[in-house]
Design a protein around this motif. Structure first.
Motif, PDB file in Angstrom:
ATOM      1  N   UNK A 113       0.830  -1.210   0.000  1.00 30.15           N
ATOM      2  CA  UNK A 113       0.000   0.000   0.000  1.00 30.15           C
ATOM      3  C   UNK A 113       0.866   1.263   0.000  1.00 30.15           C
ATOM      4  N   UNK A 114       1.887   1.303   0.849  1.00 30.19           N
ATOM      5  CA  UNK A 114       2.754   2.472   0.925  1.00 30.19           C
ATOM      6  C   UNK A 114       3.588   2.619  -0.347  1.00 30.19           C
ATOM      7  N   UNK A 115       4.026   1.500  -0.919  1.00 35.32           N
ATOM      8  CA  UNK A 115       4.855   1.549  -2.128  1.00 35.32           C
ATOM      9  C   UNK A 115       4.077   2.079  -3.316  1.00 35.32           C
ATOM     10  N   UNK A 116       2.786   1.792  -3.369  1.00 41.81           N
ATOM     11  CA  UNK A 116       1.978   2.276  -4.492  1.00 41.81           C
ATOM     12  C   UNK A 116       1.913   3.791  -4.508  1.00 41.81           C
ATOM     13  N   UNK A 117       2.075   4.413  -3.343  1.00 39.01           N
ATOM     14  CA  UNK A 117       2.091   5.873  -3.276  1.00 39.01           C
ATOM     15  C   UNK A 117       3.498   6.439  -3.483  1.00 39.01           C
ATOM     16  N   UNK A 118       4.491   5.808  -2.882  1.00 36.28           N
ATOM     17  CA  UNK A 118       5.859   6.327  -2.962  1.00 36.28           C
ATOM     18  C   UNK A 118       6.546   5.990  -4.276  1.00 36.28           C
ATOM     19  N   UNK A 119       6.202   4.848  -4.883  1.00 38.26           N
ATOM     20  CA  UNK A 119       6.828   4.404  -6.130  1.00 38.26           C
ATOM     21  C   UNK A 119       5.740   4.012  -7.135  1.00 38.26           C
ATOM     22  N   UNK A 120       4.952   4.967  -7.620  1.00 38.17           N
ATOM     23  CA  UNK A 120       3.825   4.618  -8.494  1.00 38.17           C
ATOM     24  C   UNK A 120       4.241   3.954  -9.807  1.00 38.17           C
ATOM     25  N   UNK A 121       5.476   4.163 -10.239  1.00 39.27           N
ATOM     26  CA  UNK A 121       5.923   3.563 -11.488  1.00 39.27           C
ATOM     27  C   UNK A 121       6.612   2.227 -11.323  1.00 39.27           C
TER      28      UNK A 121
END
Length: 300
Positions: A113-121
């Motif tokens: 969940x956090x990675x989808x915001x911090x690393x969207x690509x």
């Protein structure tokens, strides 16, 4: 003569401003060199692109075509530049993560969940419910890029950072007599039927050292690799289990979690290959460590 992107950018500015003076100001250059570059562009293409008057310029059909398609080309080039930079910086691409046992339930959802915001690509591929020896093998064979595992790590080719220490707790069947105890201690499991992790798992080895030190002999009836299966056996009344606290995120019903006063702690670490040269790994590993530390802080 090939079409130059610099001249194309100049032409797009003139086409949008419909005025050489305003276009020159926008491009932060003098007007005469701008006019000269547009003339060179027309000469290279063998056709006029603009109809000039004393007050303004208008696009002719050839200019309209060059403007519409040229603008898309410049936008694509800008997007390409950004994408290349993001990949180079480790912000784009694919990354494969592996999680040990209970961390699959207590930690992995938060990380994704956090990675989808911090690393969207960044496209994450996630594997869970693995033992540390298996995760080390997956790293060495380049099947995963980063692992969340439990030390110690057997290979010198893997480096790791310990990011959390969590309690080992008891998972008891809802009808267990141990629930009547005011406080549960490790020696309460002497001669008790347990279900547990395989003998080569880090949690089992930690518990085995504790059993040996205190002369405790539990009766293991089943050993399974997956925490979900382990807790299913507990819920079915097969026996109690000792699991890392993060396993409490997976409550299948029929199971009660209780603290064990003198239980050992289980460490959690983020691990990757010593020779790893991927920027994505180098940027994601500290992020992963921070997420896990934050989670541990919230649970304390």
């Amino acid at each position: 003569m090939a079409l130059e992107t610099r001249q194309l950018r100049y032409f797009i500015a003139v086409a949008e401003e419909r005025h050489f003076g305003r276009a020159a100001e926008r491009l932060m250059m003098a007007q005469p060199p701008l006019s000269q570059q547009i003339r060179l562009l027309e000469r290279a293409l063998g056709t006029e692109l603009l109809t000039r008057t004393t007050r303004k310029v208008e696009l002719n059909p050839a200019g309209e075509l060059l403007y519409e398609r040229g603008r898309r080309i410049i936008e694509d080039l800008q997007s390409l530049e950004l994408d290349v930079k993001r990949v180079g910086d480790g912000l784009e691409g694919a990354l494969r993560l592996g999680f040990t046992g209970a961390a699959t339930y207590g930690i992995m959802p938060r990380v994704v969940r956090e990675a989808s915001r911090a690393f969207p690509g960044l496209a994450l591929s996630v594997t869970g419910e693995m033992l540390t020896p298996g995760l080390v093998a997956e790293l060495l064979e380049h099947r995963i890029d980063i692992a969340v595992l439990r030390p110690p790590v057997s290979s010198e080719l893997i480096q790791h950072t310990v990011v959390a220490r969590e309690r080992i707790v008891a998972a008891l069947p809802s009808n267990s007599r141990m629930l009547e105890l005011a406080a549960i201690r490790m020696d309460d499991f002497h001669n008790q039927v347990l279900v547990g992790y395989p003998e080569n798992s880090t949690v089992n080895q930690t518990l085995a050292a504790c059993w040996l030190q205190h002369g405790i002999r539990p009766l293991y009836r089943h050993r399974v690799s997956e925490t979900s299966t382990l807790l299913s056996l507990v819920a079915a009344g097969v026996g109690a289990a000792l699991v890392p606290e993060s396993a409490t995120s997976l409550n299948l019903g029929g199971t009660v979690f209780r603290d064990v006063v003198d239980a050992p702690m289980a460490e959690l670490a983020v691990a990757w290959r010593v020779d790893e040269d991927s920027r994505a790994v180098r940027r994601f590993a500290p992020f992963l460590e921070e997420v896990i530390r934050d989670l541990q802080g919230e649970s304390q």
